[in-house]
Design a protein around this motif. Structure first.
Motif, short mmCIF file in Angstrom:
data_model
loop_
_atom_site.label_atom_id
_atom_site.label_comp_id
_atom_site.label_asym_id
_atom_site.label_seq_id
_atom_site.Cartn_x
_atom_site.Cartn_y
_atom_site.Cartn_z
N ALA B 169 15.06 17.68 -31.92
CA ALA B 169 15.22 18.62 -33.03
C ALA B 169 14.01 18.55 -33.97
O ALA B 169 13.49 19.58 -34.42
CB ALA B 169 16.51 18.33 -33.78
N GLU B 170 13.57 17.35 -34.25
CA GLU B 170 12.38 17.16 -35.09
C GLU B 170 11.17 17.85 -34.47
O GLU B 170 10.39 18.53 -35.15
CB GLU B 170 12.06 15.66 -35.21
CG GLU B 170 12.84 14.95 -36.29
CD GLU B 170 12.50 15.49 -37.67
OE1 GLU B 170 11.31 15.54 -38.03
OE2 GLU B 170 13.44 15.89 -38.39
N LEU B 171 11.04 17.62 -33.17
CA LEU B 171 9.92 18.21 -32.45
C LEU B 171 9.96 19.72 -32.55
O LEU B 171 8.95 20.38 -32.85
CB LEU B 171 9.99 17.77 -30.98
CG LEU B 171 8.98 18.37 -30.01
CD1 LEU B 171 7.56 18.03 -30.44
CD2 LEU B 171 9.23 17.82 -28.60
N ARG B 172 11.12 20.29 -32.36
CA ARG B 172 11.20 21.76 -32.41
C ARG B 172 10.97 22.30 -33.81
O ARG B 172 10.43 23.37 -33.99
CB ARG B 172 12.56 22.21 -31.87
CG ARG B 172 12.70 21.79 -30.41
CD ARG B 172 13.42 22.78 -29.59
NE ARG B 172 13.63 22.21 -28.25
CZ ARG B 172 14.35 22.79 -27.31
NH1 ARG B 172 14.92 23.96 -27.54
NH2 ARG B 172 14.48 22.24 -26.12
N ALA B 173 11.39 21.53 -34.80
CA ALA B 173 11.11 21.97 -36.18
C ALA B 173 9.59 22.02 -36.41
O ALA B 173 9.07 22.95 -37.03
CB ALA B 173 11.78 21.04 -37.18
N ASP B 174 8.88 21.03 -35.87
CA ASP B 174 7.42 21.05 -35.98
C ASP B 174 6.84 22.25 -35.25
O ASP B 174 5.90 22.89 -35.72
CB ASP B 174 6.82 19.77 -35.39
CG ASP B 174 6.78 18.63 -36.40
OD1 ASP B 174 7.00 18.91 -37.59
OD2 ASP B 174 6.52 17.48 -36.00
N LEU B 175 7.41 22.56 -34.09
CA LEU B 175 6.90 23.70 -33.33
C LEU B 175 7.13 25.00 -34.09
O LEU B 175 6.25 25.87 -34.15
CB LEU B 175 7.56 23.76 -31.95
CG LEU B 175 7.15 22.65 -30.98
CD1 LEU B 175 8.02 22.64 -29.74
CD2 LEU B 175 5.68 22.81 -30.59
N VAL B 176 8.31 25.14 -34.68
CA VAL B 176 8.60 26.34 -35.46
C VAL B 176 7.65 26.44 -36.65
O VAL B 176 7.05 27.49 -36.91
CB VAL B 176 10.07 26.34 -35.96
CG1 VAL B 176 10.28 27.41 -37.01
CG2 VAL B 176 11.02 26.56 -34.78
N PHE B 177 7.49 25.34 -37.34
CA PHE B 177 6.59 25.33 -38.49
C PHE B 177 5.16 25.66 -38.04
O PHE B 177 4.45 26.40 -38.71
CB PHE B 177 6.63 23.95 -39.14
CG PHE B 177 6.47 23.96 -40.63
CD1 PHE B 177 7.25 24.77 -41.42
CD2 PHE B 177 5.52 23.15 -41.23
CE1 PHE B 177 7.09 24.79 -42.80
CE2 PHE B 177 5.35 23.16 -42.61
CZ PHE B 177 6.13 23.97 -43.39
N GLY B 178 4.76 25.12 -36.92
CA GLY B 178 3.44 25.41 -36.37
C GLY B 178 3.29 26.88 -36.03
O GLY B 178 2.26 27.49 -36.28
N LEU B 179 4.33 27.43 -35.46
CA LEU B 179 4.28 28.86 -35.12
C LEU B 179 4.05 29.71 -36.37
O LEU B 179 3.16 30.57 -36.39
CB LEU B 179 5.59 29.28 -34.45
CG LEU B 179 5.73 30.79 -34.22
CD1 LEU B 179 4.79 31.27 -33.12
CD2 LEU B 179 7.17 31.17 -33.89
N ILE B 180 4.83 29.45 -37.40
CA ILE B 180 4.72 30.22 -38.64
C ILE B 180 3.29 30.14 -39.19
O ILE B 180 2.67 31.14 -39.53
CB ILE B 180 5.71 29.69 -39.70
CG1 ILE B 180 7.14 29.70 -39.19
CG2 ILE B 180 5.57 30.47 -40.99
CD1 ILE B 180 7.73 31.04 -38.97
N GLU B 181 2.80 28.93 -39.23
CA GLU B 181 1.47 28.73 -39.79
C GLU B 181 0.40 29.40 -38.93
O GLU B 181 -0.49 30.09 -39.43
CB GLU B 181 1.20 27.22 -39.88
CG GLU B 181 -0.02 26.88 -40.68
CD GLU B 181 0.16 25.53 -41.37
OE1 GLU B 181 -0.58 24.60 -41.07
OE2 GLU B 181 1.09 25.41 -42.20
#
Lengths: 214, 214
Positions: B169-181
């Motif tokens: 879940a942590e990993l995917r949150a980073d991926l989502v945040f990365g996508l947005i940025e």
DNA sequence: ATTATCTATAGATCTATAGATAATGC
DNA sequence: ATTATCTATAGATCTATAGATAATGC
């Protein structure tokens, strides 16, 4: 046999350096590039002086001009070094009709992330420097656009991608490209995670964006 | 009633400006911020001089110091202005237990992208300036970490997110945040696409990364 | 003779402060 | 009297070049 510059060992022509030469075994130009990579990414491009780069490479400021034309030269070389390997891989993958496009796209994503996150500095951050928009870096932009295009071609070669309207496929290619780029920045901030696993997870996320079930 | 500074109309105290004041109706400080936003994002932070900012805001270089303490002050103010609205929205969404977490996460993604891509300049690019890592901007980083945390909380509140292991879940949150940025940066490069639709598509992509079927 | 390096510096900045000036406010 | 602005500038850079120097190569 002429002494290979950079092997560090043998007798060296020219006036000796005032300070000890770093024993990295790199050529003087590569030492300058390594110093520039570190300083540009940690302090910023404009904020990095020619003196700082030269001295980190173990030479005096003026000596740098013997190897490079100036700061811009260093930036251009660093930028190209970050895209070239991925573009070469993209070319091979596009030509390899024997494997499913899903696999090939996944591999391109994985390798691209691994390459940029795996290096000692966050060279991906150089892409977004405003200075890089200048005409001086047109070559880099051309190469980068080719890589973006390879992503798009692999995307529409997947089953899920082929089912999308042209506009939608373009949009998703931008999203995938954005993910790759953004993830490189986030990874640095996040710090310590195994690069290989992170690259793999990013590749999976990219395929999910395309519409492939993973 | 004292004349509101920045309404542009009334008689003004103080020595007149040497050049015509811009008729944007903004206060002098806001005109400086707008000038800084444009110049920092297009030319780079370190490459932008105090003279360039001041003169774009229609005043002489020294006059700027009447309103701000210096360049860093301008950067800090711009950075906070980009996160604060998204963080406020995130707070509301976290508190609103009445709606499915999927909807709320989608809305946060959409609003975050719309906000940053919709503005006249690419303020998102300021996030990645190496200069921003300095202690001076700790406040900004705190606020930004809160926003990242809100993404994480909404993610694990979704059905798909709840099914993931903690690490994943942590990993995917980073991926989502990365996508947005990342998407914010790509959008600028891509140029002309409707911001609303692009923000919506990004939100959908984020949900796909989480594992929601959209 | 060739090469890699050094020292020194001219010229061009850029930031931040000091002090003068020209409005309005009372 | 107060305020917002101006002009002028000291002090601190930074880049790129000129010219000297200390090695090796032949």
């Amino acid at each position: 046999m002429p002494s290979t510059p950079g092997t560090g060992g043998g007798r060296r022509v020219g006036r000796p350096r005032a300070t000890q030469r770093p024993d990295t075994g790199l050529s003087a130009r590569d030492e300058l590039l390594a110093a520039a990579a570190e300083l540009f990414t940690t302090r910023g491009y404009a904020a990095t002086t020619t003196r700082a780069v030269a001295e980190r490479a173990g030479m005096r400021q003026a000596t740098m001009y013997h190897y490079v034309a100036g700061k811009e030269d260093l930036l251009a070389a660093l930028l190209e070094s970050t895209v070239t390997p991925s573009l070469a891989l993209a070319g091979e993958l596009l030509a390899d009709g024997g494997r499913p496009a899903e696999d090939r796209l996944r591999e391109l994503c994985r390798a691209d992330v691994a390459l940029l996150c795996g290096g000692p500095y966050n060279l991906g951050a150089l892409y977004v420097l405003p200075e890089v928009r200048a005409e001086r870096f047109a070559d880099f932009h051309r190469v980068r656009a080719e890589l973006r295009s390879a992503y798009g071609q692999l995307l529409v070669a997947t089953d899920a991608g082929a089912a999308l309207a042209k506009d939608e496929a373009e949009l998703r290619a931008d999203l995938v490209f954005g993910l790759i780029e953004g993830v490189i920045l986030v990874h640095l901030a996040g710090g310590e995670r195994a690069v290989g696993a992170f690259a793999q997870a990013t590749a999976d996320a990219a395929l999910r964006i395309v519409g492939v079930t993973v």
